[in-house]
Enzyme design. Sequence first.
Site, mmCIF file in Angstrom:
data_model
loop_
_atom_site.group_PDB
_atom_site.id
_atom_site.type_symbol
_atom_site.label_atom_id
_atom_site.label_comp_id
_atom_site.label_asym_id
_atom_site.label_seq_id
_atom_site.Cartn_x
_atom_site.Cartn_y
_atom_site.Cartn_z
ATOM 1 C CG ASP A 5 -1.766 1.212 1.396
ATOM 2 O OD1 ASP A 5 -2.513 1.517 0.449
ATOM 3 O OD2 ASP A 5 -1.720 1.883 2.445
ATOM 4 C CB SER A 6 0.220 4.818 -0.425
ATOM 5 O OG SER A 6 -0.828 4.911 0.527
ATOM 6 C CB CYS A 68 -3.301 0.383 -2.236
ATOM 7 S SG CYS A 68 -3.320 2.127 -2.657
ATOM 8 C CD GLU A 147 0.662 6.159 6.074
ATOM 9 O OE1 GLU A 147 1.851 5.932 6.355
ATOM 10 O OE2 GLU A 147 -0.123 5.276 5.695
ATOM 11 C CB CYS A 179 -9.325 4.888 0.982
ATOM 12 S SG CYS A 179 -7.644 5.195 1.594
ATOM 13 C CG HIS A 181 -4.712 4.835 4.702
ATOM 14 N ND1 HIS A 181 -4.255 4.462 3.461
ATOM 15 C CD2 HIS A 181 -3.613 5.176 5.421
ATOM 16 C CE1 HIS A 181 -2.936 4.592 3.420
ATOM 17 N NE2 HIS A 181 -2.519 5.020 4.602
HETATM 18 N N1 DGL Z 1 -4.793 3.182 1.072
HETATM 19 C C1 DGL Z 1 -4.926 3.748 -0.198
HETATM 20 C C2 DGL Z 1 -6.157 3.391 -0.966
HETATM 21 O O1 DGL Z 1 -6.750 2.365 -0.675
HETATM 22 C C3 DGL Z 1 -4.158 4.920 -0.630
HETATM 23 C C4 DGL Z 1 -4.329 6.203 0.077
HETATM 24 C C5 DGL Z 1 -3.354 7.198 -0.485
HETATM 25 O O2 DGL Z 1 -2.178 6.903 -0.462
HETATM 26 O O3 DGL Z 1 -3.796 8.233 -0.989
HETATM 27 O O4 DGL Z 1 -6.542 4.071 -1.873
#
Ligand code: DGL
Length: 260
Positions: A5-6, A68, A147, A179, A181
Amino acid sequence: MGFFDSGVGGLSVLLAARRLLPREDMLYFADSAHCPYGGRSRDFVRGRALAISRFLLRRRAKAIVVACNSASEAALEFLRQAFPGLEIVGIEPAVKVAQRLSRNRRIGVLGTALTLGGRRFSRLLENFSAGLEVYTQPVAGLVEAIEAGRAGDESTREVIRRSLRPLLEKGIDTLVLGCTHYPLVHGAIAGECGPGVAVIDTGEPVARQLQRRLKAAGLLRPGQRRGRLDCFTSGPLRDVAPVVRAIMADPDLPVARARV
Ligand code: DGL
């Protein structure tokens, strides 16, 4: 298998996979040096997805989970072309589930600009939103707060409250967390929505799909030993490791810096 993931968001998917597949060895890569992906170009995210997948494959990942939504939007098909024959599982906002659950036919989808503006998402809406009113909303600042280990702060709650307001004003009864997160603050989101709104995560369905795919490919690990988990990050270890360990509720979890 290798997840990426990011940043730490994909841990919401990894947690679901660890519950379902406790004997599998897992690798997790948080691309914290390049987080967030949500406002990046598709080409940039593809480049990262390729480099990280190569890194995970060098460490013997037998499958890749793009944990992600944004990277799945930008790079899933690209990765499948780059690694033919490899099991690669991606993630997308659970609009299909929302279509089944919503009674008043008004749903909200939270996600990044990259996900919500992407081709996969428009295809998803074409196929599964008949009869639905779909309201989308990026949540500016939420990924950054998670984060930074500020998931539980009042300022983070305010970010959530502000982003949900327009959706709640539309009278949605179902909210998709598009997302990875966002499930890490599921409680705060559900609390702001109130009991009349069903909040949908995608971690568990992705874990089940992963299980099905590994089983079909004969790749499930036999034996009873609990699988190892090793985490890597491209970001500064002193910032990222405590957040990863807190989310995984494991103060001894191995987290290493990797220049990828
Ligand atoms: N966790 C991510 C997603 O599912 C990325 C969030 C990000 O880095 O902008 O899109």
